[in-house]
Scaffold this motif. Structure first.
Motif: not given
Length: 308
Positions: A150, A152-153, A192, A196-197, A199, A203, A213, A223, A227
């Motif tokens: 988390g 990176s978020e 963010t 996030f999306n 990825h 993935w 991630t 995930a 989201s």
């Protein structure tokens, strides 16, 4: 492809609005709440933030190429690469790409120093924190964007929400306040969400190359739940901004930008092909820019009405 188009694609300039919007929000917030707008420092802030964002995009590509993430995405049939592909595809040499990357950093630094002449050292400190986040998001030894915890978020929330809104507000007024902090949350959370999306698109390649991630760590089903929660939280903070008078009531139509986003969520299963996430990426980006734009227009209108 002409040179301008080439470098715009290499730096992924098409996503610049996700940085422009929070800077604009900080500026119009200062105008709406305090009646202050300083055009020249604002322009310097905007140009510096844009250069910093493009630097972030390119340094990300540079280190993804060096670590093998780009090549893994290229070789994984199910993955959709979100980098420019210029390094992995041999369009630009690493030396040329690196020179342009650090030239953008130099331009951002010049703008930061110039702004600090007008507004003190705080904007330069905020810019330095942003540069640290941009570089070590992908660069060793930290690589905190690869750790799947988390970090990176949180970095995106800071870099595309709290720091640009608060920093621009400070440049205008020479002080911090709770209102710009509140204002930074909806746009920061929506951006963010965009990051996030994205990825979901690659993935499997991230997993193959060792890039952790949250999508890799949690898997698609969990995930996707996160989201949706992140999208919901972003719009709840917009309502909170209105309730706490950081936004006028006529900013509430910005909630309508959520409709298409949640419609796309409704089309997704627990597990999907990579291409199924392209509409989600598009809807996330559109929601972020449009919601932030409507928030900015509402603040601008508030400032103008107060001065009639």
């Amino acid at each position: 492809m002409d040179k301008l188009s080439l470098w715009m694609k290499a730096s992924r300039a098409r996503v610049l609005p996700v940085m422009v919007v929070p800077v604009v929000l900080g500026g119009v917030g200062a105008f709406a709440w305090e009646g202050v707008f300083r055009p020249f420092p604002f322009i310097l802030t905007l140009v510096g933030a844009a250069c910093a964002h493009l630097f972030s995009n390119m340094i990300n590509d540079l280190w993804d190429y060096r670590s093998g993430v780009d090549l893994a995405a290229k070789e994984t049939a199910a993955a959709i690469s979100t980098n420019s592909g210029f390094l992995a595809g041999g369009v630009l040499s690493e030396k040329t790409f690196g020179f342009a990357t650090w030239a953008l950093f130099a331009a951002a630094l010049v703008c930061g120093v110039a702004v600090s002449v007008y507004s003190g050292w705080w904007p330069l400190a905020i810019g330095a924190l942003g540069a640290f986040i941009a570089y070590f998001y992908v660069a060793p030894p930290l690589k905190f964007g690869y750790r799947g915890k988390g970090y990176s978020e949180l970095a995106i929330l800071l870099s595309f929400g709290i720091l640009p809104v608060m920093g621009t507000y400070y440049v205008q007024l020479g002080q911090f306040d709770c209102k710009p902090l509140l204002l930074s949350l909806p746009i920061g959370l929506l951006t963010t969400l965009v990051l996030f999306n994205h990825h979901f698109l690659h993935w499997q390649a991230d997993r193959a190359s060792g890039k952790k991630t949250l999508v890799v760590v949690w898997g698609e089903k969990r995930a996707l739940v996160f989201s949706r929660m992140l999208a919901t939280l972003a719009y709840l903070t917009l309502i909170a901004c209105v309730a706490l008078q950081a936004l006028p009531w006529y900013a509430l139509p910005a909630l309508l930008t959520s409709l298409n986003l949640f419609r796309v969520y409704g089309t997704l299963a627990d597990r999907n092909e990579s291409r199924a996430y392209l509409p989600l990426m598009g809807a996330s980006l559109t929601a972020s820019v449009r919601c932030g734009g409507l928030m900015a227009l509402a603040l601008l209108l508030q400032g103008l009405l107060q001065r009639l």
